[in-house]
Design a protein around this motif. Structure first.
Motif, PDB file in Angstrom:
ATOM      1  N   LEU A 176       0.804  -1.333  -0.115  1.00 48.46           N
ATOM      2  CA  LEU A 176      -0.028  -0.092   0.065  1.00 48.46           C
ATOM      3  C   LEU A 176       0.830   1.238   0.070  1.00 48.46           C
ATOM      4  N   SER A 177       2.120   1.056   0.446  1.00 49.67           N
ATOM      5  CA  SER A 177       2.760   2.446   0.507  1.00 49.67           C
ATOM      6  C   SER A 177       3.908   2.234  -0.803  1.00 49.67           C
ATOM      7  N   GLY A 178       3.532   1.360  -1.614  1.00 54.63           N
ATOM      8  CA  GLY A 178       4.302   1.669  -3.127  1.00 54.63           C
ATOM      9  C   GLY A 178       5.351   0.792  -3.212  1.00 54.63           C
ATOM     10  N   LYS A 179       5.792  -0.214  -2.422  1.00 58.90           N
ATOM     11  CA  LYS A 179       6.953  -1.030  -2.459  1.00 58.90           C
ATOM     12  C   LYS A 179       6.413  -2.448  -2.886  1.00 58.90           C
ATOM     13  N   SER A 180       7.275  -3.121  -3.811  1.00 58.82           N
ATOM     14  CA  SER A 180       7.242  -4.403  -4.223  1.00 58.82           C
ATOM     15  C   SER A 180       7.581  -5.267  -2.901  1.00 58.82           C
ATOM     16  N   VAL A 181       7.138  -6.494  -3.000  1.00 55.01           N
ATOM     17  CA  VAL A 181       7.462  -7.445  -1.796  1.00 55.01           C
ATOM     18  C   VAL A 181       8.033  -8.676  -2.275  1.00 55.01           C
ATOM     19  N   ASN A 227       0.294  -1.857  -9.976  1.00 51.85           N
ATOM     20  CA  ASN A 227       1.367  -2.056 -10.618  1.00 51.85           C
ATOM     21  C   ASN A 227       2.712  -2.451  -9.890  1.00 51.85           C
ATOM     22  N   LEU A 228       2.755  -3.169  -8.678  1.00 49.11           N
ATOM     23  CA  LEU A 228       3.839  -3.794  -8.076  1.00 49.11           C
ATOM     24  C   LEU A 228       4.059  -5.118  -8.292  1.00 49.11           C
ATOM     25  N   ASN A 229       5.034  -5.507  -7.569  1.00 50.32           N
ATOM     26  CA  ASN A 229       5.255  -6.941  -7.644  1.00 50.32           C
ATOM     27  C   ASN A 229       5.225  -7.617  -6.260  1.00 50.32           C
ATOM     28  N   TYR A 230       4.482  -8.701  -6.405  1.00 53.99           N
ATOM     29  CA  TYR A 230       4.710  -9.663  -5.117  1.00 53.99           C
ATOM     30  C   TYR A 230       5.288 -10.803  -5.698  1.00 53.99           C
TER      31      TYR A 230
END
Ligand code: HSE
Length: 403
Positions: free
Chosen positions: A90-95, A118-121
């Motif tokens: 939610l704070s814009g970081k991929s995990v 548009n992030l990666n998990y």
């Protein structure tokens, strides 16, 4: 420069910090960008640790730091790990994670959040330790309709069974050794009772068949019921006993998954997957079978997969990797009690009763075998039928045979 935070400084988190530092040059070259470790989150103190200066105890420091673009979650469990993963996304970081429990239970929810932003998990390390398996399934085999996936998915139990079979080791000694080597879960019950393998076969089945399977609905049998007597009988059937996780399509839009000890023919590749190694077989309609083999547990093999995901997350910071599955409609999950196989049975019963129940069976024995029990291999039946046919027998062990 990409800055990374690692949450959870256990066996895997430590391995990740080491590999990121030791291989910094090649990692940065492969990512086409410098990657450096900025924080390590843990509730414990690590005085004298080489990364002592990086420790923080409050996740909001990481969450609020705009420099951190990738969070590595190696905490395990579904409590704080779920909360931190969600907050990081939610704070814009991929995990990137090695947490199979979290991916199996809530992966589809977390992927949905990552997708929206548009992030990666990414979770290559959640199955098979260091073996590349998630990427091959989702990318290299993407042209196939995948029908089945199965294999040895837990390094600790494979190590224990191998020590029992090859060195006559006791279950307890072999488990202690696996713990000392950093293979076992914090609570090794998850390994020996098959829960860890169940989570992994759910992740593989989700990816192969495209819909969510809840690990809690999966029939799960571990290795505590496997004795050296069973190992001896299995040898006489030209088999080894292995703990397998299996996922199968059962219809146009239905599938099953389960975990149980199996007798595996010594002529198969899987039977030679020994020690901490894992082996995973995927069947596709264009490819046929492919088997993936390698170190399934341990700090550095697992860190190898985690750090590869970190590189991918940095390289694809503006483009999501395709990793996804849908919710399952009612009736999608089929109970594995309907899956047919041949069975190995060891029971205290009369030959007459075996004959009445099964007709002809393949009896096995070995010099010194107990005279009060019989061991035999049956024709193909499903599990429910087996329960009925053996109901009058004092069954000691009953395992599927993999054909
Ligand atoms: N405890 C797990 C195993 C670790 O033994 O396979 C790797 O997921």
């Amino acid at each position: 420069m990409a800055k990374i935070a690692v949450c959870g400084y256990g066996v895997v988190g430590k391995g990740v910090a080491e590999v990121l530092t030791e291989n910094a040059d090649s990692i940065s070259r492969n990512a086409a960008e410098d990657i450096s470790l900025k924080y390590i989150l843990d509730i414990r103190e690590f005085p004298g640790d080489p990364f002592e200066k990086l420790f923080v105890h409050d996740f909001s420091i990481i969450e609020k730091d705009p420099e951190v673009t990738v969070v590595v979650e190696t905490m395990g469990g579904v409590g704080a790990a779920f909360d931190f993963t969600k907050r990081a996304l939610l704070s814009g970081k991929s995990v990137v994670t090695s947490n199979k429990e979290l991916v199996a239970k809530f992966g589809h929810e977390l992927i949905a959040i990552a997708k929206e932003r548009n992030l990666n998990y990414l979770f290559e390390a959640s199955v098979g330790g260091g073996i590349p398996i998630i990427r091959p399934i989702t990318q290299c085999l993407a042209a196939n309709r995948l029908d089945s996936v199965y294999g040895i998915l837990n390094g600790t139990t494979n190590y224990i069974l191998t020590e029992m079979i090859q060195n006559n080791a006791s279950f307890e000694d072999a488990l202690h050794q696996a713990q000392a080597n950093g293979f076992a879960e914090a609570d090794p019950t998850a390994d020996v009772e098959g829960l860890d393998a169940a989570r992994k076969i759910c992740i593989l089945s989700d990816l192969c068949f495209g819909r969510h399977i809840d690990p809690e609905g999966v029939r799960t049998q571990g290795i505590t019921g496997v004795s050296l007597t069973d190992v001896e009988y299995a040898k006489r059937l030209n088999c080894k006993i292995k703990l397998l996780g299996r996922g199968l399509r059962t219809g146009a839009d239905s599938a099953t998954a389960f975990v149980a000890p199996h007798l595996v023919s010594v002529s198969s590749l899987l039977s030679n997957v020994d020690g901490v190694m894992n082996g995973i077989v995927v069947h596709g309609n264009a490819l046929g079978d492919a088997m993936f083999y390698g170190a399934g547990a341990g700090a550095r093999p697992t860190a190898s997969a985690v750090v590869a995901d970190v590189i991918d997350a940095v390289k694809h910071s503006k483009a999501r990797k395709y990793l996804d599955w849908l919710d399952a409609p009612p009736g999608y999950f089929t109970d594995s009690c309907y899956v047919r196989s041949r069975w190995y049975v060891r029971a205290e019963t009369s030959l007459q009763q075996i004959g009445w129940a099964f007709g002809k069976v393949n009896f096995v024995t070995y010099p010194g075998a107990s005279t009060t029990e019989s061991a035999f291999a049956t024709e193909e039946y499903d599990e429910r039928t087996m329960q009925k046919l053996t109901s009058g027998m004092n069954v000691k062990s009953m395992f599927r045979i993999l054909d």
